[in-house]
Structure formats: structure tokens, C-alpha cells
Design an enzyme around this catalytic site. Structure first.
Site, short mmCIF file in Angstrom:
data_model
loop_
_atom_site.label_atom_id
_atom_site.label_comp_id
_atom_site.label_asym_id
_atom_site.label_seq_id
_atom_site.Cartn_x
_atom_site.Cartn_y
_atom_site.Cartn_z
N ASP A 1 0.80 -1.23 0.00
CA ASP A 1 0.00 0.00 0.00
C ASP A 1 0.83 1.28 0.00
OD1 ASP A 1 0.71 -0.87 2.59
OD2 ASP A 1 -0.93 0.23 3.53
N GLU B 1 -0.57 -2.41 4.92
CA GLU B 1 0.37 -2.43 6.05
C GLU B 1 0.24 -1.17 6.90
OE1 GLU B 1 3.46 -1.56 8.59
OE2 GLU B 1 3.37 -0.46 6.70
ZN LIG Z 1 5.10 3.37 6.33
ZN LIG Z 2 6.61 0.80 5.13
#
Ligand SMILES: [Zn+2]
Ligand SMILES: [Zn+2]
Length: 394
Positions: A80, A138
Site C-alpha cells: 500500500d 500495512e
Molecule cells: Zn510506512
Molecule cells: Zn513501510
């Protein structure tokens, strides 16, 4: 085979850079990485891997099955981007307004695809399996948990997991490896402080939740300064506060958001009771009360000594012993922790910094960019780690 690996990887350098630039130009936020997932799945299929999409929403798995049975190594890249407006003037600048790969996940994905390409060519020499895991979300979306719930660690069961994070704090050509905890836990709490409403002119007739909250905010820091060893880092941060309706009214409730970070799992486990005790003491001292709610979080990223040594020897072979450094642990977090709670593994740092070329901004900065010369070093370290773990001779 050792030299031929370097040569083979040099042969795909342009391809890896092109992949990275394509991801960079088309960044997508957490759990919305649909275009990204499509590119990854197509590439893995072309490399002859068994591909599974939609794992943990937008995650992708490529499974390389060696010719002989053996262990299963997972290598993970996060997918992401961040809600940041890019300020770099480069040909591969983000085309999505307000969205930017400012944490280097574009590089992580390109490196992992490069490694998959190289390792797929060596399939016949590899005993066991390699699971190339592309994890969505994440940056606070708990993508690792979603993938685990969707069975990423099963079929075949994963025996060990590795991942890297790149950054400009380390110069290109160097690799950072740290034993034990390398990134912190991060746990979020919502706190309510209760008082009793009243006229601001007559504080004796009410209970001022804002006044109490002031004491709460200061006292929470005693956790760091008076309760925990100075050698055991902990960060307590109050990042949000909300309460009150007017300047002449006493607030009857205040909401606070706090995040606590530590490198020590045992200390982490004691945090909720400690917070609760301080809150109870402070609020009752001033005739108020409180409520505390845990909003979730992840543990510290803890490296396994055996897997770490394996990655270290792969890294030494890639960049030379003199270019391996021991980085400071970071009080930031990474949900790689969720995988490493379940299987032994190693999370290491790849240098992509080069001040003379302007690659010196920290991650999450609108001018973050990376020295692409570091990408093939990442590929080589991953490839050599896989060889070392699964056991064919190099
Ligand atoms: Zn980051
Ligand atoms: Zn990262």
C-alpha cells in the site's frame, strides 16, 4: 552458481526498476490495491508460479514449488501507498492525487517480483517451496491479520518468513540486521474521563473533566520516566483530545486517544493495567472517573537468531561483511510482527540512501524517493536467503 546469480540479477535490473516506477506512478491506498494486485498476479503467472489473489482482500500469493519436497519459506512485501501528495518532480511521479508510495512499498514489491523471477528459473534445484506474499494494507489496516485469517500461513504451512524495509537512513550498498526486537509494538487506547457539568463560575459545584484530563496527560508520562527502566524504551503519546462545549461550562466528559509503543513483549503485556491504575488514581483524586477501551495493535517485530544468521550470511555474500550494519531499533511498527509471532523469521533494512543524489528524505515524507541502485541488492539478498534456507548448494 554464486557469480552467475549476480549476473542474472544484473540482467533484470531494468525490469525491476520499470516495475518499481510503474507501482510508484500508480499508488493505491491500503486494501484498495486492485491495479497493483493485477500487475503482480500477471507477473507471477508469467514466471510459472501458482497464483492466488484476493487473499486478505487485495493480497496476492505466488507459490513456487520446488522439484523435491522440503521446507516452505515465505518472503513478504507490503503493497500500500500513503495519503500524501507527492512533491517530487520525476518522470514516474504519482498520477493519483493525494496518494503516494512514500514508504518504499513500491520498491519492496519490485524486489520481490525480481526475486520470484530469478528463483523460478532455479526451480529444479530447489527443494521445498517459496511463498511470495504480497500483503495489502500495512499502513494501519492490519493487512497481515487479514491474510493470516485467509490462510496465508497454511497450504503448505510456512516454516519461516523474511521481509525487508528499505530506507534512506542507510546508504545504498549497506544492509542493516538487528537481532531480537527491531521494531516496536503499537497499541491504541481510547480513554474517557468523566466529571460533572456545571457553571464555569462555580467549579466547586461540578467536576471538571478538562482539568482532570490535564493531570491525566501529564501523569501518563510517569509510565516512561518513573515506572520503566531507562534502558527499556517506551513511548506514550496522546494524539487526540476532545471535550467541552463552551468556555463558561465545565465539561462532563473528555475523550483521549493514546498509543503506547515498546520493544519488549513482557512490558507490553503490563501496559493496560498500568494505564488503568494511573487513570483510576488521578481521576478519583479529583472526584471524577474514567473508562478505558483497547482499540487494537501489533506486537514488536522480533527477529529469530537462526533465521537472522542465515539472512546475514546471504547479505554478506551480496554486499560484503564490511557493509553489514546493526541499525538502532525503531519505535515505529510493522505488522510483519503478526507473521513473526507465528513463525520464526527475519525483518531487515535495505539501504537506498544517497545524499549526493538527493535520496535522503525519511519515509512518509512528500519528497521521499529511493536510490534504485539498491533494488537489485534487495533481490540478491532475498534470492541468496532462499537458497540458504531451503538448502540447495550455491
Ligand atoms: Zn510506512
Ligand atoms: Zn513501510
Amino acid at each position: 552458481m554464486s557469480d552467475s546469480i549476480k549476473k542474472k540479477i544484473a540482467g533484470i535490473e531494468n525490469e525491476v526498476i520499470t516495475l518499481r516506477r510503474d507501482f510508484h506512478q500508480h499508488p493505491e491506498l491500503g486494501l484498495k490495491e486492485t491495479r497493483t494486485a493485477g500487475i503482480i498476479a500477471g507477473y507471477l503467472e508469467k514466471a510459472g508460479l501458482v497464483v492466488k489473489t484476493g487473499v486478505g482482500r487485495t493480497g496476492v500469493i505466488g507459490l513456487l514449488q520446488g522439484r523435491k519436497p522440503g521446507k516452505t519459506l515465505m518472503i513478504r512485501a507490503d503493497m500500500d501507498a500513503l495519503p500524501i501528495q507527492e512533491e517530487n518532480q520525476v518522470p514516474y511521479r504519482s498520477e493519483n492525487d493525494g496518494v503516494m508510495h512514500a514508504c518504499g512499498h513500491d520498491g519492496h514489491m519490485a524486489i520481490l517480483l525480481g526475486a520470484a523471477q530469478i528463483l523460478s528459473v532455479h526451480r529444479s534445484e530447489i527443494p521445498g517451496n517459496i511463498k511470495f506474499v504480497f500483503q495489502p494494507g500495512e499502513e494501519g489496516y492490519d493487512g497481515a491479520r487479514l491474510m493470516i485469517e485467509d490462510g496465508v500461513l497454511e497450504n503448505p504451512p510456512v516454516d519461516a518468513a523474511i521481509a525487508l524495509h528499505l530506507g534512506c537512513k542507510i546508504r545504498t550498498g549497506k544492509i542493516g540486521l538487528r537481532n531480537g526486537a527491531t521494531m516496536a509494538s503499537s497499541d491504541a487506547f481510547s480513554i474517557r474521563v468523566y466529571g460533572q457539568m456545571g457553571h464555569g463560575a462555580h467549579p466547586e459545584n461540578g467536576v471538571d473533566a478538562i482539568y482532570i484530563s490535564g493531570h491525566v496527560i501529564l501523569s501518563l508520562q510517569s509510565l516512561v520516566s518513573r515506572e520503566v527502566s531507562a534502558l527499556n524504551p517506551v513511548v506514550v503519546h496522546v494524539g487526540m483530545i476532545k471535550g467541552g462545549t463552551a468556555g463558561n461550562i465545565m465539561a462532563d466528559r473528555v475523550t483521549l486517544r493514546t498509543v503506547v509503543r515498546t520493544l519488549d513483549e513482557d512490558l507490553r503485556a503490563t501496559i493496560p493495567q498500568r494505564l488503568d491504575r494511573i487513570l483510576k488514581g488521578i481521576t478519583s483524586a479529583y472526584r471524577g472517573s474514567h473508562e478505558m477501551r483497547y482499540l487494537g495493535g501489533v506486537g514488536p517485530v522480533v527477529n529469530d537468531p537462526v533465521i537472522l544468521e542465515m539472512v546475514r550470511s546471504a547479505a554478506e555474500q551480496t554486499v560484503g561483511r564490511e557493509n553489514i550494519i546493526i541499525p538502532e531499533p525503531s519505535m515505529g511498527s510493522d505488522d510483519m510482527a503478526r507473521f513473526l509471532e507465528r513463525v520464526p523469521g527475519c525483518y531487515f533494512s535495505l539501504g537506498v540512501g544517497n545524499e549526493e543524489k538527493g535520496y535522503n528524505f525519511p519515509v512518509h515524507h512528500p519528497r521521499f524517493d529511493l536510490d534504485e541502485k539498491g533494488l537489485t541488492i534487495g533481490v540478491e539478498t532475498m534470492v541468496r536467503s532462499a537458497f540458504r534456507y531451503l538448502g540447495p548448494t550455491e
